[in-house]
Scaffold this active site. Structure first.
Site, short mmCIF file in Angstrom:
data_model
loop_
_atom_site.label_atom_id
_atom_site.label_comp_id
_atom_site.label_asym_id
_atom_site.label_seq_id
_atom_site.Cartn_x
_atom_site.Cartn_y
_atom_site.Cartn_z
N PHE A 1 0.85 -1.19 0.00
CA PHE A 1 0.00 0.00 0.00
C PHE A 1 0.88 1.25 0.00
O PHE A 1 1.79 1.37 0.84
CB PHE A 1 -0.92 0.01 1.23
CG PHE A 1 -2.02 -1.00 1.17
CD1 PHE A 1 -1.77 -2.34 1.42
CD2 PHE A 1 -3.31 -0.62 0.86
CE1 PHE A 1 -2.78 -3.29 1.34
CE2 PHE A 1 -4.34 -1.55 0.79
CZ PHE A 1 -4.07 -2.89 1.02
N CYS B 1 -5.83 15.28 0.33
CA CYS B 1 -7.09 14.93 -0.33
C CYS B 1 -7.75 16.22 -0.80
O CYS B 1 -7.59 17.27 -0.17
CB CYS B 1 -8.02 14.19 0.64
SG CYS B 1 -9.49 13.54 -0.19
N CYS C 1 -14.28 15.23 3.85
CA CYS C 1 -15.50 14.57 4.34
C CYS C 1 -15.50 14.60 5.88
O CYS C 1 -14.48 14.26 6.50
CB CYS C 1 -15.55 13.13 3.86
SG CYS C 1 -15.33 12.97 2.07
N CYS D 1 -14.48 11.34 7.64
CA CYS D 1 -13.21 10.69 7.27
C CYS D 1 -12.42 10.27 8.50
O CYS D 1 -12.22 11.06 9.41
CB CYS D 1 -12.38 11.66 6.43
SG CYS D 1 -10.83 10.92 5.86
N ASP D 2 -11.96 9.01 8.50
CA ASP D 2 -11.15 8.53 9.62
C ASP D 2 -9.76 8.08 9.15
O ASP D 2 -9.07 7.33 9.84
CB ASP D 2 -11.86 7.40 10.36
CG ASP D 2 -12.11 6.19 9.45
OD1 ASP D 2 -11.79 6.27 8.24
OD2 ASP D 2 -12.61 5.18 9.95
N THR D 3 -9.37 8.53 7.95
CA THR D 3 -8.07 8.13 7.40
C THR D 3 -7.03 9.20 7.69
O THR D 3 -7.27 10.39 7.46
CB THR D 3 -8.18 7.93 5.87
OG1 THR D 3 -9.22 7.00 5.59
CG2 THR D 3 -6.86 7.41 5.30
N GLU E 1 -7.32 3.50 -5.45
CA GLU E 1 -8.55 3.73 -4.70
C GLU E 1 -8.79 5.24 -4.69
O GLU E 1 -8.01 6.00 -4.12
CB GLU E 1 -8.41 3.18 -3.28
CG GLU E 1 -8.16 1.68 -3.27
CD GLU E 1 -8.03 1.07 -1.88
OE1 GLU E 1 -7.79 1.83 -0.92
OE2 GLU E 1 -8.14 -0.16 -1.78
N HIS F 1 -9.30 -7.02 7.06
CA HIS F 1 -8.01 -6.80 7.71
C HIS F 1 -8.19 -6.37 9.16
O HIS F 1 -7.33 -6.64 10.01
CB HIS F 1 -7.19 -5.76 6.94
CG HIS F 1 -7.94 -4.50 6.62
ND1 HIS F 1 -9.02 -4.47 5.78
CD2 HIS F 1 -7.76 -3.23 7.05
CE1 HIS F 1 -9.47 -3.24 5.69
NE2 HIS F 1 -8.74 -2.46 6.45
S1 SF4 Z 1 -13.19 10.00 3.14
FE1 SF4 Z 1 -11.29 11.12 3.64
S2 SF4 Z 1 -9.79 10.35 2.15
FE2 SF4 Z 1 -11.82 9.78 1.37
S3 SF4 Z 1 -12.43 11.48 0.01
FE3 SF4 Z 1 -13.25 11.99 2.03
S4 SF4 Z 1 -11.67 13.28 3.02
FE4 SF4 Z 1 -10.70 12.24 1.26
#
Ligand code: SF4
Length: 192
Positions: A25, A31, A35, A38-40, A97, A186
């Site tokens: 990965f 980004c 959002c 968003c939890d990334t 992705e 995972h």
């Molecule tokens: S969920 Fe997070 S990574 Fe995905 S598009 Fe929205 S802000 Fe970007």
């Protein structure tokens, strides 16, 4: 030409069509959306030249053929097409992705997973090999009309929460030709 990165690690694809497939990965930083759910963590952690990324992929994954570019939004960086070409030249299969907002031309052999949130670009919807819809309190089925009926749509329960799993499962059973259930496998085994 440099790439802004968050992390590079070797693991297993836990979601969608390629679940269970070992992959390196490459999480690109940044980004173009924000959002609120968003939890990334896609914060910028380091910058590397394209050749350095290819070498790091080789160091992490050895001969592993699959590399997954994720984010953040991996297509938001202007150097991403060059990175894709360099990885392919190194013998890797490349999966991406994306949130599908940015119209970026991709080689035919690149697998594209589109997870729409807003402002989906029609060209990316048409290019999608699979769709990932996050189920969080509801099934966002309004997106289905944007994609070809032949494109598999994975319903992914947010956080693997039982209520969301139930919603996704019910929808998949109701429309078996349209939906597939995608759990974040995972997370069951505590890996990234
Ligand atoms: S969920 Fe997070 S990574 Fe995905 S598009 Fe929205 S802000 Fe970007």
């Amino acid at each position: 030409m440099t790439i802004q990165l968050s992390e590079i690690f070797y693991s297993v694809q836990g979601e969608g069509t390629w679940t269970g497939t070992p992959a390196v990965f490459v999480r690109l930083a940044g980004c173009n959306l924000a959002c609120d759910f968003c939890d990334t963590d896609y914060a910028l952690k380091f910058v590397a030249g394209i050749d350095d990324v290819v070498a790091r992929v080789r160091a992490e994954g050895g001969a592993c053929p699959l590399v997954i570019l994720t984010g953040g939004e991996p297509l938001a960086q202007s150097a991403t097409p060059a990175l894709i070409d360099a990885l392919r030249a190194d013998g890797r299969r490349v999966h991406i992705e994306t949130n599908g907002t940015l119209d970026v031309a991709l080689p035919e052999d690149v697998w594209l997973t589109v997870s729409p949130k807003e402002r989906l670009h029609p060209a990316m919807a048409a290019r999608a090999n699979e769709v990932k819809l996050i189920v969080d309190g509801r099934v966002p089925d309004e997106w289905c009309a944007c994609f070809s009926p032949a494109t598999p749509v994975f319903l992914q329960p947010e956080g693997n929460k039982p209520a969301n799993v139930g919603l996704a499962l019910d929808a998949a059973k109701r429309e078996p030709a349209r939906y597939r259930l995608s759990l974040q496998t995972h997370k069951f085994i505590g890996i990234r």
